[in-house]
Design an enzyme around this catalytic site. Structure first.
Site, short mmCIF file in Angstrom:
data_model
loop_
_atom_site.label_atom_id
_atom_site.label_comp_id
_atom_site.label_asym_id
_atom_site.label_seq_id
_atom_site.Cartn_x
_atom_site.Cartn_y
_atom_site.Cartn_z
N ASN A 1 0.85 -1.19 0.00
CA ASN A 1 0.00 0.00 0.00
C ASN A 1 0.89 1.24 0.00
O ASN A 1 1.51 1.56 1.00
CB ASN A 1 -0.89 -0.03 1.26
CG ASN A 1 -1.73 1.23 1.40
OD1 ASN A 1 -1.84 2.03 0.47
ND2 ASN A 1 -2.32 1.42 2.58
N LYS B 1 -0.01 4.26 -0.29
CA LYS B 1 -0.71 5.41 0.32
C LYS B 1 -0.57 6.66 -0.58
O LYS B 1 -0.46 6.54 -1.78
CB LYS B 1 -0.21 5.67 1.73
CG LYS B 1 -0.14 4.42 2.58
CD LYS B 1 -0.01 4.75 4.03
CE LYS B 1 0.28 3.48 4.81
NZ LYS B 1 0.02 3.61 6.21
N HIS C 1 -9.58 1.05 4.88
CA HIS C 1 -8.30 1.29 5.56
C HIS C 1 -8.54 2.20 6.75
O HIS C 1 -9.36 3.12 6.70
CB HIS C 1 -7.28 1.92 4.60
CG HIS C 1 -5.89 1.90 5.14
ND1 HIS C 1 -5.46 2.82 6.08
CD2 HIS C 1 -4.85 1.06 4.91
CE1 HIS C 1 -4.20 2.53 6.39
NE2 HIS C 1 -3.81 1.48 5.70
N GLU D 1 -6.95 4.59 7.90
CA GLU D 1 -6.76 6.04 7.67
C GLU D 1 -8.03 6.66 7.11
O GLU D 1 -8.34 7.82 7.37
CB GLU D 1 -5.54 6.25 6.74
CG GLU D 1 -4.25 6.01 7.51
CD GLU D 1 -3.08 5.50 6.69
OE1 GLU D 1 -3.12 5.56 5.44
OE2 GLU D 1 -2.10 5.03 7.32
N GLU E 1 -5.44 -5.04 10.50
CA GLU E 1 -4.41 -4.02 10.66
C GLU E 1 -4.67 -3.23 11.94
O GLU E 1 -5.47 -2.27 11.94
CB GLU E 1 -4.46 -3.05 9.48
CG GLU E 1 -4.19 -3.69 8.14
CD GLU E 1 -3.60 -2.68 7.17
OE1 GLU E 1 -2.47 -2.88 6.74
OE2 GLU E 1 -4.27 -1.68 6.86
N GLY F 1 2.34 2.22 10.61
CA GLY F 1 3.28 3.32 10.46
C GLY F 1 3.99 3.72 11.74
O GLY F 1 4.63 4.77 11.80
N SER G 1 3.41 -2.18 10.25
CA SER G 1 4.86 -2.18 10.49
C SER G 1 5.55 -3.50 10.14
O SER G 1 6.51 -3.90 10.79
CB SER G 1 5.16 -1.76 11.93
OG SER G 1 4.73 -0.41 12.15
C1 PEP Z 1 -0.86 0.15 5.94
O1 PEP Z 1 -1.01 1.35 5.89
O2 PEP Z 1 -1.69 -0.60 5.41
C2 PEP Z 1 0.30 -0.36 6.65
C3 PEP Z 1 0.31 -1.62 7.01
O3 PEP Z 1 1.32 0.52 6.90
P1 PEP Z 1 2.76 0.23 7.56
O4 PEP Z 1 3.27 -1.07 6.96
O5 PEP Z 1 3.61 1.39 7.17
O6 PEP Z 1 2.54 0.11 9.02
#
Ligand code: PEP
Length: 249
Positions: A10, A12, A96, A98, A166, A172, A212
């Protein structure tokens, strides 16, 4: 039925034309196991979808990061599922955190989006996950079950859905869930499918982990029995000599 391992990247809201081309050329040279073993999907911002699709090797698929909840029309700034179909984009990420948290997308709205995208023939990576506050108050399972139920209420076929667990506190932040934490939630979600949808869906639906994930922590996570892949954010943007999607397997 064996669940094929799934790795999603992803990107983003990141990248310029030049940066996107660099990531694509890195991916084009990466050693990736055969499509029979692993499904790899990358998700650039809307404006780069066609560019990525035109330059990327054919064994890596492309996903949008969102789409509108119903047929397109007078919805300024939105992108419809029909447009993704028109561009030949087979996947979309929906729900997601976000978008849930910053843009206030409710469980029901995400459920409607998943149902509409599927109705147009687009496959969906549907995201669920709890905040730190919810985890600390002991409501993780309740939260992810409610998010999953809102999708289940709107669809009857899970064949084209990958569920991404997630945890918001892991996205992040560099604070990856431990393999045991991830496994616990994945197993509970599978149990939820068993009780509320069907044994068949519980056995076949892919539940992937995001938050992460990187080349160093992915192996132990991938070894968990109910973990069928990853959704990778930050690490999927890193273009350096060690960047290899294969390292997530
Ligand atoms: C994401 O935004 O779907 C995600 C998993 O981000 P990160 O790997 O940076 O934590």
């Amino acid at each position: 039925m064996a669940r094929k391992f799934f790795v999603g990247g992803n990107w983003k809201c990141n990248g310029t034309n030049e940066e996107v081309k660099k990531i694509v050329s890195t991916l084009n040279e990466a050693e990736i196991p055969s499509e029979d073993a692993v499904e790899v999907v990358v998700s650039p911002p809307f404006v780069f979808l066609s560019l990525v699709k035109s330059l990327l090797r054919s064994d890596i698929q492309v996903a949008a990061q969102n789409c509108w909840v119903r047929k397109g029309g007078a919805f300024t700034g939105e992108v419809s599922a029909e447009m993704l179909v028109n561009l030949g984009i087979p996947w979309v990420i929906l729900g997601h955190s976000e978008r849930r948290l910053i843009l206030n997308e409710s469980n029901e709205f995400v459920g409607d989006k998943v149902a509409y995208a599927l109705s147009q023939g687009i496959k969906v990576i549907a995201c669920v996950g709890e905040t730190l506050e919810q985890r600390e108050s002991g409501s993780t399972i309740e939260v992810v079950a409610a998010q999953t139920k809102a999708i289940a209420d709107k669809i009857s076929n899970w064949d084209n859905v990958v569920l991404a667990y997630e945890p918001v506190w892991a996205i992040g932040t560099g604070k990856v869930a431990t393999p045991a934490q991830a496994q616990e939630v994945h197993a509970e979600l599978r149990k939820w499918f068993q009780t509320n949808v069907s044994a068949e869906v519980a056995g076949s639906v892919r539940i992937i982990y995001g938050g992460s994930v990187n080349g160093a922590n992915c192996k132990e996570l991938a070894a968990q029995p109910d973990l069928d892949g990853f959704l990778v954010g930050g690490a999927s943007l890193k273009v350096n000599s060690s960047y290899k999607f294969a390292s997530f397997i």
